[in-house]
Design a protein around this motif. Structure first.
Motif, PDB file in Angstrom:
ATOM      1  N   ARG A  49      -7.417   9.890  -4.338  1.00  0.00           N
ATOM      2  CA  ARG A  49      -8.661   9.323  -3.818  1.00  0.00           C
ATOM      3  C   ARG A  49      -9.706  10.424  -3.649  1.00  0.00           C
ATOM      4  O   ARG A  49      -9.450  11.422  -2.985  1.00  0.00           O
ATOM      5  CB  ARG A  49      -8.425   8.633  -2.468  1.00  0.00           C
TER       6      ARG A  49
ATOM      7  N   ASP B 106       1.058   5.956  -0.157  1.00  0.00           N
ATOM      8  CA  ASP B 106       0.449   7.236   0.181  1.00  0.00           C
ATOM      9  C   ASP B 106      -0.557   7.607  -0.908  1.00  0.00           C
ATOM     10  O   ASP B 106      -0.538   7.049  -2.016  1.00  0.00           O
ATOM     11  CB  ASP B 106       1.542   8.305   0.286  1.00  0.00           C
TER      12      ASP B 106
ATOM     13  N   THR C  75      -5.017   2.337  -2.556  1.00  0.00           N
ATOM     14  CA  THR C  75      -3.590   2.302  -2.897  1.00  0.00           C
ATOM     15  C   THR C  75      -3.024   0.885  -2.882  1.00  0.00           C
ATOM     16  O   THR C  75      -1.844   0.692  -3.200  1.00  0.00           O
ATOM     17  CB  THR C  75      -2.752   3.162  -1.928  1.00  0.00           C
TER      18      THR C  75
ATOM     19  N   TYR D 182      -2.202   9.747   8.818  1.00  0.00           N
ATOM     20  CA  TYR D 182      -2.098   8.355   9.245  1.00  0.00           C
ATOM     21  C   TYR D 182      -0.665   7.845   9.064  1.00  0.00           C
ATOM     22  O   TYR D 182      -0.094   7.945   7.982  1.00  0.00           O
ATOM     23  CB  TYR D 182      -3.060   7.469   8.446  1.00  0.00           C
TER      24      TYR D 182
ATOM     25  N   HIS E  82      -2.745  11.424   2.580  1.00  0.00           N
ATOM     26  CA  HIS E  82      -3.045  10.385   3.568  1.00  0.00           C
ATOM     27  C   HIS E  82      -1.976  10.362   4.660  1.00  0.00           C
ATOM     28  O   HIS E  82      -2.287  10.232   5.846  1.00  0.00           O
ATOM     29  CB  HIS E  82      -3.116   9.024   2.871  1.00  0.00           C
TER      30      HIS E  82
ATOM     31  N   CYS F 240      -4.703   3.347   3.191  1.00  0.00           N
ATOM     32  CA  CYS F 240      -5.645   3.950   2.250  1.00  0.00           C
ATOM     33  C   CYS F 240      -6.050   2.857   1.251  1.00  0.00           C
ATOM     34  O   CYS F 240      -5.217   2.423   0.435  1.00  0.00           O
ATOM     35  CB  CYS F 240      -4.996   5.130   1.530  1.00  0.00           C
TER      36      CYS F 240
ATOM     37  N   TYR G  49       0.863  -1.186   0.000  1.00  0.00           N
ATOM     38  CA  TYR G  49       0.000   0.000   0.000  1.00  0.00           C
ATOM     39  C   TYR G  49       0.896   1.232   0.000  1.00  0.00           C
ATOM     40  O   TYR G  49       2.108   1.124   0.215  1.00  0.00           O
ATOM     41  CB  TYR G  49      -0.950  -0.002   1.208  1.00  0.00           C
TER      42      TYR G  49
ATOM     43  N   TYR H 218      -5.833  13.035  -1.297  1.00  0.00           N
ATOM     44  CA  TYR H 218      -7.291  13.121  -1.241  1.00  0.00           C
ATOM     45  C   TYR H 218      -7.728  14.356  -2.016  1.00  0.00           C
ATOM     46  O   TYR H 218      -7.150  15.442  -1.867  1.00  0.00           O
ATOM     47  CB  TYR H 218      -7.780  13.194   0.199  1.00  0.00           C
TER      48      TYR H 218
END
Length: 314
Positions: A208, A123, A163, A141, A137, A160, A121, A126
């Motif tokens: 995203r 980054d 990803t 997080y 992200h 996320c 996964y 958004y």
């Protein structure tokens, strides 16, 4: 030079007409050479299928599946991945956008890892409905250390979902997503992380889209099936924990969910979270009190409302 492994991108569409062209263009713009692109439309009621037909005519390498009737995201994805042939699978919602190097970067990273790694996964950026940058992200997080992330996924949110690039063996082991659930992420993480290792790629690979009316905004609405699905996943997790730190992580999750379920009037789900908490850990006094308040239908939801007004005050 040997051919690079096949990557299957499962493009899931349901009423994404507004965003579909940007999403499909981002898939077609991938620099990675060996792709299988499968579009699954879950019987959209807008103009999505017309856009899809336009792309099928222009790009004959695309493969199209209609679910026949609206079946929901988990079932639609399972139809797609079972029709695929790739060594790696990418679950792609067609309101998001892939950056051009996304697949190439993740496959290269996979090739530097051993076969025990099932998920990579990364980054993400958004964006709003209108494609305006919101935040990264990674600004909110912190990823878990590479390897066994089972304890981490029990306790907190840090991946996320769009990803992820996933080794095919993971889905074969799990049998795909659990179609009885209203959402797939938490269940996938819990079940897969028990068996496979995860790795983080610290690069933005995906944009995203956060919609004005996102799933999360209604998560604790009374009677919402999302919360009921969280209960089921926690019950599954309780059967998988093997060590003290895993038990503590699940207890932490159950406390959080029980609090919010109670304060939002989801009494049935609150009861189930509290019962499960009793099974996995000694129940603190606060949660015994919440159990009593919930039993006698004493509503203190206004406290949650006041807290969020204070926390997010302008």
């Amino acid at each position: 030079m040997s051919q690079q492994p096949l990557v299957s991108i499962i493009c899931l569409c349901y009423n994404h007409e507004r965003f579909l062209r940007a999403a499909l263009d981002s898939v077609l713009a991938q620099t990675y050479p060996n792709l299988e692109i499968i579009i699954v439309d879950d019987c959209s009621t807008d103009g999505s299928e017309g856009v899809i037909q336009e792309y099928l005519h222009k790009y004959p390498q695309l493969y199209f599946i209609s679910t026949g009737h609206n079946r929901g995201n988990t079932a639609a994805f399972n139809i797609g991945w079972r029709a695929s042939h790739g060594q790696f699978i990418l679950d792609f919602a067609t309101d998001d956008v892939l950056l051009p190097e996304r697949v190439a970067q993740q496959v290269q990273h996979f090739q530097s890892l051993g076969p025990a790694y099932g998920v990579i996964y990364s980054d993400a950026e958004y964006i709003s409905d209108d494609s305006v940058h919101l935040y990264l992200h990674s600004s909110k997080y912190k990823p878990a250390p590479d390897g066994n992330v089972f304890t981490d996924v029990l306790q907190r949110y840090f991946i996320c979902p769009p990803t992820m690039l996933i080794r095919r063996e993971v889905f074969e082991y799990l049998g795909g997503y659990d179609e009885s659930l209203a959402y797939e992420d938490f269940d996938f993480w819990v079940r897969s992380a028990r068996r496979f290792k995860y790795a983080y790629l610290p690069q933005v690979t995906t944009r995203r889209r956060l919609h004005n009316r996102s799933l999360s905004s209604a998560w604790y609405a009374k009677g919402n099936q999302l919360l009921a699905s969280t209960v089921v996943v926690c019950e599954k997790a309780a059967t998988l924990i093997a060590e003290t730190n895993e038990r503590e992580a699940l207890a932490s999750r159950l406390k959080y969910e029980a609090r919010h379920a109670y304060l939002t009037g989801n009494r049935k789900e609150a009861d189930r979270f509290l019962e499960l908490l009793q099974q996995v850990a000694e129940t603190p006094v606060l949660y015994r009190l919440i159990s009593t308040l919930n039993k006698y239908k004493i509503d203190l939801g206004f406290l949650r409302t006041l807290y969020y007004k204070w926390r997010y005050r302008s």
